[in-house]
Design an enzyme around this catalytic site. Structure first.
Site, PDB file in Angstrom:
ATOM      1  NE  ARG A 157      -3.972   1.867   2.471  1.00  0.00           N
ATOM      2  CZ  ARG A 157      -4.004   2.805   3.422  1.00  0.00           C
ATOM      3  NH1 ARG A 157      -3.020   2.830   4.342  1.00  0.00           N
ATOM      4  NH2 ARG A 157      -4.952   3.693   3.468  1.00  0.00           N
ATOM      5  CG  ASN A 162      -4.953   6.988   5.149  1.00  0.00           C
ATOM      6  OD1 ASN A 162      -4.963   5.779   5.315  1.00  0.00           O
ATOM      7  ND2 ASN A 162      -4.654   7.846   6.117  1.00  0.00           N
ATOM      8  CD  GLU A 163      -6.451   6.422   9.249  1.00  0.00           C
ATOM      9  OE1 GLU A 163      -6.325   7.501   9.874  1.00  0.00           O
ATOM     10  OE2 GLU A 163      -5.826   5.379   9.553  1.00  0.00           O
ATOM     11  CG  HIS A 220      -7.255   1.981   8.467  1.00  0.00           C
ATOM     12  ND1 HIS A 220      -6.683   3.197   8.147  1.00  0.00           N
ATOM     13  CD2 HIS A 220      -7.400   1.318   7.282  1.00  0.00           C
ATOM     14  CE1 HIS A 220      -6.493   3.268   6.845  1.00  0.00           C
ATOM     15  NE2 HIS A 220      -6.925   2.132   6.293  1.00  0.00           N
ATOM     16  CE1 TYR A 271      -2.616   1.011  13.398  1.00  0.00           C
ATOM     17  CE2 TYR A 271      -4.341   2.224  12.244  1.00  0.00           C
ATOM     18  CZ  TYR A 271      -3.076   1.660  12.261  1.00  0.00           C
ATOM     19  OH  TYR A 271      -2.282   1.741  11.137  1.00  0.00           O
ATOM     20  CD  GLU A 279      -3.203   2.871   7.896  1.00  0.00           C
ATOM     21  OE1 GLU A 279      -3.164   3.121   9.129  1.00  0.00           O
ATOM     22  OE2 GLU A 279      -3.137   3.759   7.035  1.00  0.00           O
ATOM     23  CD1 TRP A 289       1.735   2.517  10.374  1.00  0.00           C
ATOM     24  CD2 TRP A 289       0.850   2.825   8.345  1.00  0.00           C
ATOM     25  NE1 TRP A 289       2.154   3.755   9.940  1.00  0.00           N
ATOM     26  CE2 TRP A 289       1.617   3.957   8.682  1.00  0.00           C
ATOM     27  CE3 TRP A 289       0.209   2.793   7.098  1.00  0.00           C
ATOM     28  CZ2 TRP A 289       1.758   5.061   7.832  1.00  0.00           C
ATOM     29  CZ3 TRP A 289       0.343   3.885   6.259  1.00  0.00           C
ATOM     30  CH2 TRP A 289       1.100   5.002   6.621  1.00  0.00           C
TER      31      TRP A 289
END
Length: 466
Positions: A95, A172-173, A239, A241, A268, A297
């Protein structure tokens, strides 16, 4: 984060040999061009990546499951060797962080063209993303998705014809936590504008809430967003996290997309973030069981307090960090699970040769007698529930399989993925869902997973060809 680290390559690597081989193949292809035109149309790979149900399918019609990392090209243009290094480490996808000019870059068309060619030379699929959109609506400097589309249009000439090798991650995001429901219409409009501009690539859309979708805006509106794509070729990306600190949260999110029949990747994830541990093992284990792609990531160059997410130190592939070891060498990490996209043909670095002692033809590794065998393993056990993964080993080549087992003590299957499953009392019957039915003689393949209730158990499983 913008400091460029320059490092010269030292010794010749497998990458150099790969490029030489690919050049030779290209020359041969030119010489055979006349023969190629005589082949029937269905013998020629055409088009690009596309979506079938929950699966990403490559240009040859085969499922492709991303296993890779991210490289921040716009911040580290001097680290062009990273693409080959990631390939040498086993990644099948990278990516690529680009800039659209609002905050970083812009990444020029010529630079993007060079990246694509480098990825192709190293047999890794490119997922190109605009990073300037990060946290729009909350981060004042962030670009909108409309501005990201403007950028893609500005470099469209180098993207056309690369649909078999490149996916476009629009932004992205692309929304923070404020008024995040605005992501719905903004994403639909971006998809429609990309299609009206002539883009035929698989489009990847990141979730709002800084990619983590804790409000479930992407999850709950995914069917509407998918329907906005006239080509039905949109892939959703979450993503993972600190929102995903426990296994069940990961399982629940994957379950939701499985139930909708929509494609999902983890665009991610890390092993920790925001001072909290992330259920990274569950991400890897669940993704492997379900055929979901992931991109950890990130390769190197992190700053602003998240240096611990570097997978290698100072862009040196010989200095894997503990996170890098988990990404590349864990049980369901890249080395053990990544497979090249079939558009690249055979991997020149594949050590398996006809006389390799690990091949199925070797008498020391004869396939099991009969059609097939199967086994259940316990991947996770959190007390109130547990995850089982099921693998099948083919004695003879299979085009489909059916499994049966009986629970020893009142267990039940609460949910499952990648299988047609029924249960009556303690008896369970499970079958393939088409794409995971083919298993070569002697091959073992993890074919599906489930969430169980009661005490974790691994009963004997009987297998027969369907």
């Amino acid at each position: 984060m913008n400091k460029i680290h320059l490092r010269a390559d030292t010794a010749p690597s497998r990458r150099a040999m790969r490029k030489w081989l690919l050049a030779a193949v290209s020359a041969l292809a030119v010489a055979l061009a006349g023969i190629w035109t005589l082949l029937p149309a269905n013998a020629q790979a055409e088009g690009g990546f596309h979506i079938e149900g929950t699966q990403l399918i490559d240009a040859n019609g085969n499922p492709f499951i991303m296993r890779g990392s991210s490289h921040a090209d716009v911040w580290y243009e001097g680290e062009f060797a990273s693409y080959g290094e990631l390939s040498d480490l086993g990644a099948n996808t990278v990516r690529v962080v680009l800039g659209s000019g609002q905050r970083w870059g812009p990444s020029s068309a010529s630079r993007v063209a060079d990246i694509i060619e480098e990825c192709k030379a190293n047999q890794i699929v490119c997922v190109l993303e605009v990073h300037d959109t990060t946290g729009y609506g909350e981060e004042g400097a962030a670009a909108s998705l409309a501005q990201a589309v403007d950028y893609w249009q500005s470099i469209q000439s180098v993207l056309e014809g690369q649909e078999a090798y490149v996916l476009i991650n629009i932004g992205n995001e692309p929304w923070g936590n404020q008024n995040a429901s605005g992501w719905i219409d903004a994403t639909k409009s971006a998809i429609q504008e990309m299609r009206s501009s002539g883009f035929e690539h698989t489009l990847v859309v990141d979730a709002p809430n800084w990619g983590q979708d804790w409000e479930h805006i992407m999850r709950d509106n995914a069917p509407e967003v998918a329907a906005a794509d006239s080509q039905g070729n949109t892939l959703f990306s979450v993503h993972m996290y600190e929102v995903y600190t426990n296994a069940q949260t990961v399982v629940d999110y994957f379950d939701a997309f499985e139930a909708m029949g929509l494609p999902l990747i983890v665009g991610e994830y890390g092993f920790q973030h925001g001072g909290q541990s992330v259920a990274w093992e569950t991400v890897q284990n669940e993704a492997q069981a379900r055929g979901i792609g992931w991109l950890a990531w990130s390769y190197s160059g992190n700053g602003s307090g998240v240096e611990f997410l570097d997978q290698v130190t100072n862009f040196d592939p010989n200095q894997l960090t503990s996170w890098g070891e988990q990404v590349f060498h864990s049980q369901n990490g890249i080395v053990n699970t990544a497979e090249r996209a079939t558009v690249f043909g055979d991997d020149p670095d594949d050590p398996t040769t006809p006389d390799d002692p690990t091949t199925p033809d070797d008498p020391t590794t004869d396939p099991p007698e009969g059609e097939c065998t199967a086994a259940i393993t316990v991947a996770n056990d959190w007390g109130s529930g547990w995850q089982g993964n099921v693998s099948v080993t083919a004695g003879e080549s299979l085009s489909g399989w059916t499994l049966n087992w009986t629970w020893p003590g009142g267990q039940t299957v609460q949910s499952h993925w990648n299988t047609e499953l029924s249960q009556s009392g303690g008896s369970v019957t499970a079958g393939d869902v088409g794409w995971n039915g083919s298993i070569a003689s002697g091959q073992t393949r993890e074919v599906f997973g489930f969430i169980g209730t009661g005490t974790a158990a691994t009963p004997e499983v009987t297998c027969s060809a369907a």
